[in-house]
Design a protein around this motif. Structure first.
Motif, PDB file in Angstrom:
ATOM      1  N   ARG A 161      59.307  39.942  46.589  1.00  9.60           N
ATOM      2  CA  ARG A 161      57.849  40.502  46.733  1.00  9.60           C
ATOM      3  C   ARG A 161      57.543  41.831  46.102  1.00  9.60           C
ATOM      4  NH1 ARG A 161      57.998  39.722  53.450  1.00  9.60           N
ATOM      5  NH2 ARG A 161      57.818  37.315  53.580  1.00  9.60           N
ATOM      6  N   SER A 162      58.436  42.619  45.988  1.00  5.90           N
ATOM      7  CA  SER A 162      58.386  43.681  45.051  1.00  5.90           C
ATOM      8  C   SER A 162      58.249  43.630  43.893  1.00  5.90           C
ATOM      9  CB  SER A 162      59.485  44.921  45.481  1.00  5.90           C
ATOM     10  OG  SER A 162      59.721  45.185  47.043  1.00  5.90           O
ATOM     11  N   SER A 163      59.102  42.848  43.315  1.00  2.25           N
ATOM     12  CA  SER A 163      59.089  42.206  41.873  1.00  2.25           C
ATOM     13  C   SER A 163      57.630  41.676  41.398  1.00  2.25           C
ATOM     14  CB  SER A 163      59.976  41.395  41.382  1.00  2.25           C
ATOM     15  OG  SER A 163      61.508  41.982  41.758  1.00  2.25           O
ATOM     16  N   LEU A 164      56.990  40.759  42.505  1.00  2.46           N
ATOM     17  CA  LEU A 164      55.837  40.225  42.283  1.00  2.46           C
ATOM     18  C   LEU A 164      54.820  41.279  42.002  1.00  2.46           C
ATOM     19  CD1 LEU A 164      54.759  37.216  41.884  1.00  2.46           C
ATOM     20  CD2 LEU A 164      54.289  37.068  44.337  1.00  2.46           C
ATOM     21  N   PHE A 165      54.777  42.126  42.984  1.00  2.00           N
ATOM     22  CA  PHE A 165      53.765  43.077  43.391  1.00  2.00           C
ATOM     23  C   PHE A 165      53.797  43.982  41.754  1.00  2.00           C
ATOM     24  CE2 PHE A 165      52.593  47.465  44.140  1.00  2.00           C
ATOM     25  CZ  PHE A 165      51.311  47.165  44.779  1.00  2.00           C
ATOM     26  N   ILE A 166      54.920  44.311  41.297  1.00  2.55           N
ATOM     27  CA  ILE A 166      55.094  45.244  40.029  1.00  2.55           C
ATOM     28  C   ILE A 166      54.675  44.470  38.968  1.00  2.55           C
ATOM     29  CG2 ILE A 166      56.651  46.389  38.512  1.00  2.55           C
ATOM     30  CD1 ILE A 166      58.396  47.015  41.138  1.00  2.55           C
ATOM     31  N   CYS A 167      54.969  43.184  38.827  1.00 11.56           N
ATOM     32  CA  CYS A 167      54.616  42.207  37.649  1.00 11.56           C
ATOM     33  C   CYS A 167      53.077  42.215  37.672  1.00 11.56           C
ATOM     34  CB  CYS A 167      55.442  40.942  37.911  1.00 11.56           C
ATOM     35  SG  CYS A 167      54.867  39.724  36.672  1.00 11.56           S
ATOM     36  N   LEU A 168      52.616  42.071  38.709  1.00  8.24           N
ATOM     37  CA  LEU A 168      51.110  41.891  38.957  1.00  8.24           C
ATOM     38  C   LEU A 168      50.420  42.919  38.514  1.00  8.24           C
ATOM     39  CD1 LEU A 168      48.615  39.928  39.709  1.00  8.24           C
ATOM     40  CD2 LEU A 168      48.770  40.981  42.217  1.00  8.24           C
ATOM     41  N   VAL A 169      50.861  44.333  38.915  1.00  9.96           N
ATOM     42  CA  VAL A 169      50.191  45.430  38.796  1.00  9.96           C
ATOM     43  C   VAL A 169      50.298  45.929  36.971  1.00  9.96           C
ATOM     44  CG1 VAL A 169      50.232  48.048  38.928  1.00  9.96           C
ATOM     45  CG2 VAL A 169      50.616  46.506  40.806  1.00  9.96           C
ATOM     46  N   LEU A 170      51.247  45.518  36.693  1.00 12.31           N
ATOM     47  CA  LEU A 170      51.763  45.841  35.168  1.00 12.31           C
ATOM     48  C   LEU A 170      51.179  44.960  34.107  1.00 12.31           C
ATOM     49  CD1 LEU A 170      55.611  46.925  35.110  1.00 12.31           C
ATOM     50  CD2 LEU A 170      53.389  48.270  35.012  1.00 12.31           C
ATOM     51  N   THR A 171      50.753  43.740  34.548  1.00  9.49           N
ATOM     52  CA  THR A 171      50.218  42.731  33.829  1.00  9.49           C
ATOM     53  C   THR A 171      48.755  43.035  33.768  1.00  9.49           C
ATOM     54  OG1 THR A 171      51.826  40.853  34.469  1.00  9.49           O
ATOM     55  CG2 THR A 171      49.605  40.371  33.564  1.00  9.49           C
ATOM     56  N   VAL A 172      48.072  43.248  35.073  1.00 14.80           N
ATOM     57  CA  VAL A 172      46.880  43.697  35.065  1.00 14.80           C
ATOM     58  C   VAL A 172      46.562  45.048  34.367  1.00 14.80           C
ATOM     59  CG1 VAL A 172      44.928  44.783  36.529  1.00 14.80           C
ATOM     60  CG2 VAL A 172      46.411  42.572  37.096  1.00 14.80           C
ATOM     61  N   PHE A 173      47.392  45.882  34.226  1.00 13.67           N
ATOM     62  CA  PHE A 173      47.601  47.386  33.285  1.00 13.67           C
ATOM     63  C   PHE A 173      47.454  46.879  31.803  1.00 13.67           C
ATOM     64  CE2 PHE A 173      49.282  50.814  31.327  1.00 13.67           C
ATOM     65  CZ  PHE A 173      48.561  51.668  31.620  1.00 13.67           C
ATOM     66  N   LEU A 174      48.532  46.004  31.590  1.00 12.31           N
ATOM     67  CA  LEU A 174      48.646  45.449  30.037  1.00 12.31           C
ATOM     68  C   LEU A 174      47.392  44.794  29.676  1.00 12.31           C
ATOM     69  CD1 LEU A 174      50.023  45.103  27.591  1.00 12.31           C
ATOM     70  CD2 LEU A 174      51.265  43.038  28.565  1.00 12.31           C
ATOM     71  N   CYS A 175      46.492  43.733  30.390  1.00 11.45           N
ATOM     72  CA  CYS A 175      45.468  43.172  30.093  1.00 11.45           C
ATOM     73  C   CYS A 175      44.112  44.164  29.725  1.00 11.45           C
ATOM     74  CB  CYS A 175      44.983  42.100  31.047  1.00 11.45           C
ATOM     75  SG  CYS A 175      46.323  40.795  31.080  1.00 11.45           S
ATOM     76  N   ALA A 176      44.253  45.214  30.878  1.00 17.31           N
ATOM     77  CA  ALA A 176      43.141  46.275  30.678  1.00 17.31           C
ATOM     78  C   ALA A 176      43.285  47.171  29.483  1.00 17.31           C
ATOM     79  CB  ALA A 176      42.905  47.077  32.042  1.00 17.31           C
ATOM     80  N   THR A 177      44.358  47.441  29.087  1.00 14.43           N
ATOM     81  CA  THR A 177      44.791  48.032  27.921  1.00 14.43           C
ATOM     82  C   THR A 177      44.470  47.443  26.484  1.00 14.43           C
ATOM     83  OG1 THR A 177      46.573  49.359  29.138  1.00 14.43           O
ATOM     84  CG2 THR A 177      46.721  49.517  26.615  1.00 14.43           C
ATOM     85  N   LEU A 178      44.767  46.280  26.377  1.00 12.78           N
ATOM     86  CA  LEU A 178      44.522  45.332  25.453  1.00 12.78           C
ATOM     87  C   LEU A 178      42.981  45.235  25.343  1.00 12.78           C
ATOM     88  CD1 LEU A 178      47.306  42.716  25.532  1.00 12.78           C
ATOM     89  CD2 LEU A 178      47.190  44.638  23.965  1.00 12.78           C
ATOM     90  N   LEU A 179      42.260  45.074  26.203  1.00 11.27           N
ATOM     91  CA  LEU A 179      40.869  44.837  26.319  1.00 11.27           C
ATOM     92  C   LEU A 179      40.373  46.418  25.682  1.00 11.27           C
ATOM     93  CD1 LEU A 179      39.960  43.003  29.488  1.00 11.27           C
ATOM     94  CD2 LEU A 179      39.803  41.976  27.139  1.00 11.27           C
ATOM     95  N   LEU A 180      40.749  47.625  26.036  1.00 10.59           N
ATOM     96  CA  LEU A 180      40.250  48.460  25.839  1.00 10.59           C
ATOM     97  C   LEU A 180      40.464  49.111  24.410  1.00 10.59           C
ATOM     98  CD1 LEU A 180      41.173  51.126  28.603  1.00 10.59           C
ATOM     99  CD2 LEU A 180      38.789  50.246  27.925  1.00 10.59           C
ATOM    100  N   ASN A 192      40.749  46.633  22.187  1.00 11.13           N
ATOM    101  CA  ASN A 192      40.211  45.311  21.303  1.00 11.13           C
ATOM    102  C   ASN A 192      41.263  44.451  20.743  1.00 11.13           C
ATOM    103  OD1 ASN A 192      37.469  45.623  21.882  1.00 11.13           O
ATOM    104  ND2 ASN A 192      37.191  47.251  20.351  1.00 11.13           N
ATOM    105  N   GLN A 193      42.507  44.481  21.308  1.00 11.18           N
ATOM    106  CA  GLN A 193      43.629  43.832  20.549  1.00 11.18           C
ATOM    107  C   GLN A 193      44.061  42.793  21.798  1.00 11.18           C
ATOM    108  OE1 GLN A 193      45.283  44.347  17.797  1.00 11.18           O
ATOM    109  NE2 GLN A 193      43.636  45.912  17.329  1.00 11.18           N
ATOM    110  N   PHE A 194      43.230  42.295  22.616  1.00 11.35           N
ATOM    111  CA  PHE A 194      43.590  41.201  23.732  1.00 11.35           C
ATOM    112  C   PHE A 194      43.809  39.921  23.343  1.00 11.35           C
ATOM    113  CE2 PHE A 194      42.905  38.037  27.096  1.00 11.35           C
ATOM    114  CZ  PHE A 194      43.520  38.481  27.747  1.00 11.35           C
ATOM    115  N   ASN A 195      45.163  39.524  23.689  1.00  8.94           N
ATOM    116  CA  ASN A 195      45.664  38.227  23.292  1.00  8.94           C
ATOM    117  C   ASN A 195      46.459  37.568  24.444  1.00  8.94           C
ATOM    118  OD1 ASN A 195      47.104  36.132  22.269  1.00  8.94           O
ATOM    119  ND2 ASN A 195      47.819  37.445  20.494  1.00  8.94           N
ATOM    120  N   TRP A 196      45.983  36.542  24.821  1.00  8.37           N
ATOM    121  CA  TRP A 196      46.591  35.710  26.011  1.00  8.37           C
ATOM    122  C   TRP A 196      48.350  35.436  26.036  1.00  8.37           C
ATOM    123  CZ3 TRP A 196      44.342  35.459  30.350  1.00  8.37           C
ATOM    124  CH2 TRP A 196      43.137  35.514  30.523  1.00  8.37           C
TER     125      TRP A 196
END
Length: 351
Positions: free
Chosen positions: A14-33, A35-39
């Motif tokens: 559960r902890s790993s899932l939570f960390i993964c979700l938070v970091l993934t969201v953070f990574l996506c937000a950073t890539l969008l800012l 303009n380097q977003f890539n799925w």
């Protein structure tokens, strides 16, 4: 003593899932800012992040919990009566909490039981001492009087020797009852069950107590004429003692010109109930729940004018329960008492 580890992966997962979700969201937000977003990047990053987090957290949790919780297991394993020590150490906090909670509850029950037994032991020793010292001091007093010169007086010595002998007989009576109830409670007294006629047995007890009842002006009788035998299964000698103890009590506490009546009735298909009813002084209701305790007396004044060991009803209860049967009591002050117990009928009975 080595203790095995029972692993739990829920916390790490559960902890790993939570960390993964938070970091993934953070990574996506950073890539969008920027303009380097890539799925492809989040798809690769997510499982790697999850696996790394899972293994690191699981290793740290196991090390942290195991080292500290193991000490709890090792401490409680010193109590050999507990099965807790035989279980593996778990890193699951819910399971651990449940195990320790159950362990604590079991120990509380065990401690409470030991306290009750300790109080019971103290009461028992006090009662035994009280019951034995009266006849002991009586015998000693008469013997010392004889040794001081009364033995030379022919008018006194025989009387004092007879009184001393009565004291010894009372001591023997108490010791025999103590021996019997100890064996009954320990389960060491085996029953010799056989088929016998309960009506004949009651007749025999009436004959044994006839003189004692006459002295107290008590009439022993059946509630009706029993022309046919009633066969039951049990230890006839022990059931005779039950009836004797109950009838002796009714004689002791009966009113002059009173009556003690015995009846045998059908209860259910394979049971009879034997009732011993008297019109004596009766028993106050608040005493009834404790009547079958060892040495318990309704008369709390300490008077021993009626004699007895104080164990009669306790022995009755244990004998009946050893037969897997029930005993009951009903009483009303100045009206009388009724003690009744069940017995197993046999196919040869007639009612």
């Amino acid at each position: 003593m080595s203790t095995k580890l029972k692993k739990s992966y829920r916390f790490a997962f559960r902890s790993s899932l939570f960390i993964c979700l938070v970091l993934t969201v953070f990574l996506c937000a950073t890539l969008l800012l920027i303009n380097q977003f890539n799925w492809l990047l989040p798809i690769i990053f997510s499982p790697i992040c999850f696996l790394v987090s899972f293994f690191i957290i699981q290793a740290r949790v196991e090390r942290f919990i195991y080292r500290r919780v193991k000490k709890i297991y090792d401490d409680v394993s010193l109590l050999e009566s507990s099965s807790f020590s035989s279980k593996p150490v778990t890193t699951d906090m819910k399971t651990l909490t449940e195990e320790i909670g159950k362990f604590a509850e079991d120990k509380k029950v065990e401690i409470d039981t030991l306290k009750i037994r300790e109080e019971y032991r103290k009461d028992f020793l006090g009662n035994v001492s009280h019951e034995l010292k009266t006849p002991l001091f009586t015998v000693q007093g008469y013997i010392l009087t004889l040794l001081d010169g009364a033995i030379k007086d022919s008018k006194v010595n025989e009387k004092y020797l007879k009184r001393a002998n009565k004291g010894v007989e009372r001591l023997i009576y108490i010791v025999k009852d103590l021996d019997m109830i100890t064996k009954l409670e320990a389960g060491d007294l085996s029953l010799e069950k056989e088929e016998f006629d309960i009506i004949e047995l009651i007749h025999n007890v009436f004959e044994l107590l006839e003189m004692r009842a006459a002295k107290n002006e008590i009439s022993l009788t059946f509630d009706m004429e029993y022309d046919e035998p009633i066969y039951v299964m049990g230890d006839s000698e022990k059931i005779q003692q039950v009836l004797t103890n109950l009838l002796v009590n009714s004689i002791k506490y009966g009113h002059p010109n009173g009556t003690t009546e015995v009846s045998v009735e059908n209860l259910i298909k394979n049971k009879v109930i034997v009732r011993v009813t008297d019109n004596g002084e009766g028993i106050p209701k608040h005493h009834i729940p404790r009547l079958f305790e060892r040495f318990y007396r309704v008369d709390q004044s300490g008077s021993r004018k009626e004699g007895g060991s104080g164990l009669g009803l306790a022995i009755v209860k244990h004998i009946i329960e050893a037969h897997d049967e029930k005993i009951y009591v009903e009483s009303e002050v100045d009206v009388g008492s009724e003690f009744s117990f069940t017995l197993e009928k046999t196919s040869n009975k007639t009612l």
